[in-house]
Design a protein around this motif. Structure first.
Motif, PDB file in Angstrom:
ATOM      1  N   LEU A  37       0.829  -1.217   0.000  1.00 38.24           N
ATOM      2  CA  LEU A  37       0.000   0.000   0.000  1.00 38.24           C
ATOM      3  C   LEU A  37       0.858   1.259   0.000  1.00 38.24           C
ATOM      4  O   LEU A  37       0.481   2.272  -0.594  1.00 38.24           O
ATOM      5  CB  LEU A  37      -0.961  -0.012   1.190  1.00 38.24           C
ATOM      6  CG  LEU A  37      -2.069  -1.057   1.120  1.00 38.24           C
ATOM      7  CD1 LEU A  37      -2.855  -1.092   2.431  1.00 38.24           C
ATOM      8  CD2 LEU A  37      -2.994  -0.781  -0.058  1.00 38.24           C
ATOM      9  N   SER A  38       2.003   1.197   0.646  1.00 37.40           N
ATOM     10  CA  SER A  38       2.928   2.331   0.621  1.00 37.40           C
ATOM     11  C   SER A  38       3.389   2.604  -0.807  1.00 37.40           C
ATOM     12  O   SER A  38       3.417   3.758  -1.253  1.00 37.40           O
ATOM     13  CB  SER A  38       4.129   2.033   1.520  1.00 37.40           C
ATOM     14  OG  SER A  38       5.071   3.076   1.458  1.00 37.40           O
ATOM     15  N   ALA A  45       0.905   9.452  -5.733  1.00 40.59           N
ATOM     16  CA  ALA A  45       1.456  10.811  -5.590  1.00 40.59           C
ATOM     17  C   ALA A  45       1.987  11.330  -6.920  1.00 40.59           C
ATOM     18  O   ALA A  45       1.836  12.511  -7.243  1.00 40.59           O
ATOM     19  CB  ALA A  45       2.574  10.816  -4.543  1.00 40.59           C
ATOM     20  N   VAL A  46       2.572  10.450  -7.711  1.00 40.99           N
ATOM     21  CA  VAL A  46       3.144  10.843  -8.997  1.00 40.99           C
ATOM     22  C   VAL A  46       2.085  10.849 -10.093  1.00 40.99           C
ATOM     23  O   VAL A  46       2.065  11.737 -10.940  1.00 40.99           O
ATOM     24  CB  VAL A  46       4.310   9.893  -9.381  1.00 40.99           C
ATOM     25  CG1 VAL A  46       4.855  10.213 -10.761  1.00 40.99           C
ATOM     26  CG2 VAL A  46       5.410   9.971  -8.334  1.00 40.99           C
ATOM     27  N   MET A  47       1.187   9.845 -10.055  1.00 38.07           N
ATOM     28  CA  MET A  47       0.112   9.724 -11.060  1.00 38.07           C
ATOM     29  C   MET A  47      -1.221   9.670 -10.322  1.00 38.07           C
ATOM     30  O   MET A  47      -1.691   8.586  -9.950  1.00 38.07           O
ATOM     31  CB  MET A  47       0.288   8.443 -11.880  1.00 38.07           C
ATOM     32  CG  MET A  47       1.520   8.423 -12.735  1.00 38.07           C
ATOM     33  SD  MET A  47       1.642   6.922 -13.756  1.00 38.07           S
ATOM     34  CE  MET A  47       1.645   5.612 -12.570  1.00 38.07           C
ATOM     35  N   HIS A  51      -4.474   4.211  -8.615  1.00 38.23           N
ATOM     36  CA  HIS A  51      -4.727   3.817  -7.219  1.00 38.23           C
ATOM     37  C   HIS A  51      -5.522   4.879  -6.458  1.00 38.23           C
ATOM     38  O   HIS A  51      -5.204   5.218  -5.320  1.00 38.23           O
ATOM     39  CB  HIS A  51      -3.408   3.526  -6.489  1.00 38.23           C
ATOM     40  CG  HIS A  51      -2.624   2.428  -7.104  1.00 38.23           C
ATOM     41  ND1 HIS A  51      -3.053   1.130  -7.118  1.00 38.23           N
ATOM     42  CD2 HIS A  51      -1.421   2.429  -7.754  1.00 38.23           C
ATOM     43  CE1 HIS A  51      -2.166   0.374  -7.738  1.00 38.23           C
ATOM     44  NE2 HIS A  51      -1.168   1.143  -8.147  1.00 38.23           N
ATOM     45  N   LYS A  52      -6.571   5.386  -7.093  1.00 36.80           N
ATOM     46  CA  LYS A  52      -7.359   6.468  -6.480  1.00 36.80           C
ATOM     47  C   LYS A  52      -7.979   6.061  -5.144  1.00 36.80           C
ATOM     48  O   LYS A  52      -8.063   6.880  -4.241  1.00 36.80           O
ATOM     49  CB  LYS A  52      -8.452   6.943  -7.440  1.00 36.80           C
ATOM     50  CG  LYS A  52      -7.896   7.661  -8.656  1.00 36.80           C
ATOM     51  CD  LYS A  52      -8.985   8.325  -9.466  1.00 36.80           C
ATOM     52  CE  LYS A  52      -9.698   7.315 -10.328  1.00 36.80           C
ATOM     53  NZ  LYS A  52     -10.627   7.948 -11.287  1.00 36.80           N
ATOM     54  N   SER A  56      -6.923   3.943   0.585  1.00 36.85           N
ATOM     55  CA  SER A  56      -7.937   4.283   1.588  1.00 36.85           C
ATOM     56  C   SER A  56      -8.888   3.121   1.855  1.00 36.85           C
ATOM     57  O   SER A  56      -9.207   2.824   3.013  1.00 36.85           O
ATOM     58  CB  SER A  56      -8.723   5.530   1.165  1.00 36.85           C
ATOM     59  OG  SER A  56      -9.361   5.315  -0.082  1.00 36.85           O
ATOM     60  N   THR A  57      -9.303   2.423   0.813  1.00 32.34           N
ATOM     61  CA  THR A  57     -10.202   1.280   0.992  1.00 32.34           C
ATOM     62  C   THR A  57      -9.522   0.174   1.799  1.00 32.34           C
ATOM     63  O   THR A  57     -10.113  -0.385   2.723  1.00 32.34           O
ATOM     64  CB  THR A  57     -10.661   0.734  -0.376  1.00 32.34           C
ATOM     65  OG1 THR A  57     -11.336   1.772  -1.080  1.00 32.34           O
ATOM     66  CG2 THR A  57     -11.579  -0.456  -0.212  1.00 32.34           C
TER      67      THR A  57
END
Length: 88
Positions: A37-38, A45-47, A51-52, A56-57
């Motif tokens: 997940l990290s 962060a870059v794109m 992984h929107k 969080s899910t």
């Protein structure tokens, strides 16, 4: 010395109804999942379109699981302390 060993390696797994090996497996799986997940968070962060909701899910699911496991541990500590209420 024996008490410290028991506290570090036996007490907590017992609180959540697991052996040391079972607890190590659960903790290891969670660790690998957090590492994955990290990576997803850094990719996001870059794109931003990637992984929107992945992180969080997954974190919400893990928090629910950890909350359940914490409740089991709390009940085990209460029972061990003699404060267990069977709900009679």
């Amino acid at each position: 010395m024996i008490r410290a060993f028991k506290r570090l390696f036996v007490d907590h797994p017992k609180e959540v109804g697991e052996t040391y090996v079972e607890h190590a497996g659960v903790a290891t799986r969670m660790g690998w999942k957090l590492a994955r997940l990290s990576a997803c968070a850094f990719i996001h962060a870059v794109m931003p379109g990637a992984h929107k909701t992945t992180v969080s899910t997954s974190i919400k699911r893990m928090a629910d699981d950890m909350g359940y496991r914490a409740e089991i541990a709390r009940e085990a500590r209460m029972k061990d302390a003699g404060a267990f209420d069977p709900g009679l």
